[in-house]
Design a protein around this motif. Structure first.
Motif, mmCIF file in Angstrom:
data_model
loop_
_atom_site.group_PDB
_atom_site.id
_atom_site.type_symbol
_atom_site.label_atom_id
_atom_site.label_comp_id
_atom_site.label_asym_id
_atom_site.label_seq_id
_atom_site.Cartn_x
_atom_site.Cartn_y
_atom_site.Cartn_z
ATOM 1 N N ARG A 1 -7.132 -3.608 -13.479
ATOM 2 C CA ARG A 1 -8.339 -2.871 -13.069
ATOM 3 C C ARG A 1 -9.552 -3.191 -13.942
ATOM 4 N NH1 ARG A 1 -7.852 1.371 -9.404
ATOM 5 N NH2 ARG A 1 -5.730 1.593 -8.591
ATOM 6 N N VAL B 1 -7.130 -2.592 -6.136
ATOM 7 C CA VAL B 1 -7.615 -1.208 -6.122
ATOM 8 C C VAL B 1 -7.105 -0.474 -4.896
ATOM 9 C CG1 VAL B 1 -9.687 0.234 -5.979
ATOM 10 C CG2 VAL B 1 -9.664 -1.768 -7.482
ATOM 11 N N LYS C 1 -4.541 -0.920 -3.091
ATOM 12 C CA LYS C 1 -3.091 -0.730 -2.995
ATOM 13 C C LYS C 1 -2.478 -0.206 -4.288
ATOM 14 C CE LYS C 1 -3.047 -3.973 0.769
ATOM 15 N NZ LYS C 1 -2.337 -4.995 1.556
ATOM 16 N N ASN C 2 -3.366 0.161 -5.228
ATOM 17 C CA ASN C 2 -2.946 0.835 -6.453
ATOM 18 C C ASN C 2 -1.896 0.040 -7.226
ATOM 19 O OD1 ASN C 2 -3.050 2.938 -8.329
ATOM 20 N ND2 ASN C 2 -1.413 4.085 -7.338
ATOM 21 N N CYS C 3 -2.150 -1.263 -7.393
ATOM 22 C CA CYS C 3 -1.248 -2.117 -8.166
ATOM 23 C C CYS C 3 -1.594 -2.024 -9.648
ATOM 24 C CB CYS C 3 -1.361 -3.570 -7.721
ATOM 25 S SG CYS C 3 -0.846 -3.872 -6.026
ATOM 26 N N ASP C 4 -0.648 -2.347 -10.491
ATOM 27 C CA ASP C 4 -0.898 -2.447 -11.926
ATOM 28 C C ASP C 4 -1.407 -3.832 -12.295
ATOM 29 O OD1 ASP C 4 0.132 0.208 -13.018
ATOM 30 O OD2 ASP C 4 1.808 -0.455 -11.776
ATOM 31 N N LYS D 1 3.775 5.492 -5.938
ATOM 32 C CA LYS D 1 4.070 5.098 -7.314
ATOM 33 C C LYS D 1 3.994 6.267 -8.287
ATOM 34 C CE LYS D 1 1.131 2.190 -9.080
ATOM 35 N NZ LYS D 1 0.402 2.313 -10.353
ATOM 36 N N GLY E 1 2.137 1.689 -3.479
ATOM 37 C CA GLY E 1 1.066 2.123 -4.366
ATOM 38 C C GLY E 1 0.796 3.611 -4.245
ATOM 39 N N ASN E 2 0.896 4.127 -3.029
ATOM 40 C CA ASN E 2 0.688 5.560 -2.811
ATOM 41 C C ASN E 2 1.849 6.397 -3.334
ATOM 42 O OD1 ASN E 2 -1.790 5.162 -1.555
ATOM 43 N ND2 ASN E 2 -0.864 4.931 0.475
ATOM 44 N N GLU F 1 0.826 -1.206 0.000
ATOM 45 C CA GLU F 1 0.000 0.000 0.000
ATOM 46 C C GLU F 1 0.860 1.257 0.000
ATOM 47 O OE1 GLU F 1 -3.830 1.871 2.423
ATOM 48 O OE2 GLU F 1 -2.811 0.089 3.188
#
Length: 416
Positions: A384, A353, A355-358, A329, A326-327, A323
């Motif tokens: 996503r 979503v 943790k804003n992963c690709d 990135k 992800g923040n 996380e």
């Protein structure tokens, strides 16, 4: 992506062959001959002990090059032989490698021609140990081997069987034919690495399970073996990446391929600090490690003694590494793993979503063949927009390759 087999991969390669003083030194003659027949330019360095088993003349006749054994025997006044050999080698191969030379290498000692050359070289180094089984298993030797492995030295494991000393066990120098095959594979991989789809990319991979200490003899951890992370590191390197492997507690031997830089850590905090240290410069980060979600609030300095029928252990949350990344990135491509025991798709999509992963790789570790410690895995890869690829039961090496092909495609925009 199919690995290419490079024919005549030894042609024109300068190999410095170090021969040390064990009974297996006689195999170095056949090894020299086979390397030369493959087109390699072999330059032999012998220790004084090696010359008790085999002569310089034999090695010179087979290699068609001068043989070196004395640091101070300079045949060309315009250069220093050990520096010239160290600087011009494509590979330094030590076979057989005794416990003595392994110890010198581990601790940076340089008191003869071979150890001085090894200390001066920046070329890849490959070591084929040979010694008595009890010597090979001695804690000092094992520690030295571990030190060298962490530096990226590659090993050709000794075989098992009847040894010259009469013992039966592991310690016999691998056969010359097999050593030549290992050298050929190394150079073939080097060719692939320079033109692979991840060439020029810096890839950071985490592996294993973190350890959260309760006291000096007890800890909280998990069942992660490190196998998936190690497979990813090998695959990334074969595709041309510069790889940093951040490894916590693992059940497997560390990868020994050249170009994989290993950072050992223990706790979740250790792993967080190591990842942050490499984050800014990396292009792709794959978090395959199983990091403890909680740690003991207090860790005792001495063993906690038994008292009473119950014991209360207060736990606090660890930093969520994925996380946090992800923040943070910006340019990095971030891949997470979601090991679940049911509803893997739902949890994985939510994790991606939050943790804003690709990409996120989901696997149900309760399914046979997909759990911790196995050589296989069954995974689904999501972005996503939903499911990207579903992989059936495959080896972890194949899963790693498929995932990295996806990462290469998405970071380069080119379909592979």
């Amino acid at each position: 992506m199919r690995r290419r087999i490079i024919l005549n991969s030894l042609k024109g390669k300068k190999i410095v062959l170090g021969v040390t003083g064990g009974i297996a030194a006689f195999k170095a003659a056949a090894l020299t001959s086979k390397l030369a027949q493959k087109g390699a330019d072999v330059h032999v360095i012998m220790t004084n002990s090696a010359k008790q088993f085999i002569t310089e003349l034999t090695m010179q006749s087979l290699s068609k090059n001068l043989v070196y054994s004395d640091t101070f025997q300079e045949r060309d006044p315009s250069l220093f032989a050990h520096i010239d050999l160290a600087g011009s080698a494509d590979l330094v191969l030590v076979a057989p490698a005794t416990a003595n030379i392994i110890g010198k290498m581990a601790h940076g000692l340089a008191d003869d021609m071979l150890s001085t050359t090894l200390l001066a070289t920046t070329a890849p180094v490959m070591v084929a140990p040979a010694m008595n089984v009890h010597m090979y298993q001695h804690p000092a030797v094992l520690n030295n081997l571990d030190i060298l492995a962490r530096r990226g030295i590659q090993f050709i494991e000794p075989g098992e069987g009847m040894l010259a000393c009469g013992y039966v066990g592991k310690g016999r120098l691998e056969e010359p034919e097999t050593i030549v095959q290992c050298v050929e594979r190394f150079f073939a991989q080097q060719e692939t690495v320079t033109s692979g789809p991840l060439s020029g990319k810096k890839v950071v991979i985490t592996a294993g399970g973190t350890v959260e200490r309760i006291d000096p003899v007890r800890y909280i951890s998990n069942d992660s073996s490190g196998k998936m992370g190690f497979a990813l590191a090998r695959a990334a390197r074969l595709m041309g990446a510069e790889v940093t492997l951040i490894a916590a507690r693992t059940d497997e031997a560390l990868p020994q391929e050249a170009g994989i830089h290993v950072v050992r850590v223990q706790s979740a905090e250790d792993m967080y600090n190591a990842v942050i240290a490499h984050w800014e410069d990396c292009d792709i980060l794959i978090k395959a490690a199983a990091v403890s979600d909680y740690r003991p609030k207090f860790s005792a300095d001495t063993k906690i003694k038994k008292s009473g029928d119950t014991m209360t252990l207060e736990l606090v949350k660890t930093t969520d590494i994925l996380e946090t990344l992800g923040n943070k990135k910006e340019k990095q491509f971030l891949i997470g793993f979601a090991a679940e025991t049911g509803n893997a798709e739902m949890y994985a999509k939510d994790k991606l979503v939050r943790k804003n992963c690709d990409l996120i790789v989901a696997n149900d570790v309760a399914i046979p063949g997909a759990g911790f410690g196995t050589d296989t895995n069954i995974v689904s890869i999501y972005d996503r927009d939903g499911l990207v690829k579903e992989l059936p039961l495959l080896s972890k090496d194949e899963v790693a390759k498929q995932l990295l092909i996806l990462a290469a495609e998405r970071t380069s925009g080119v379909s592979l």
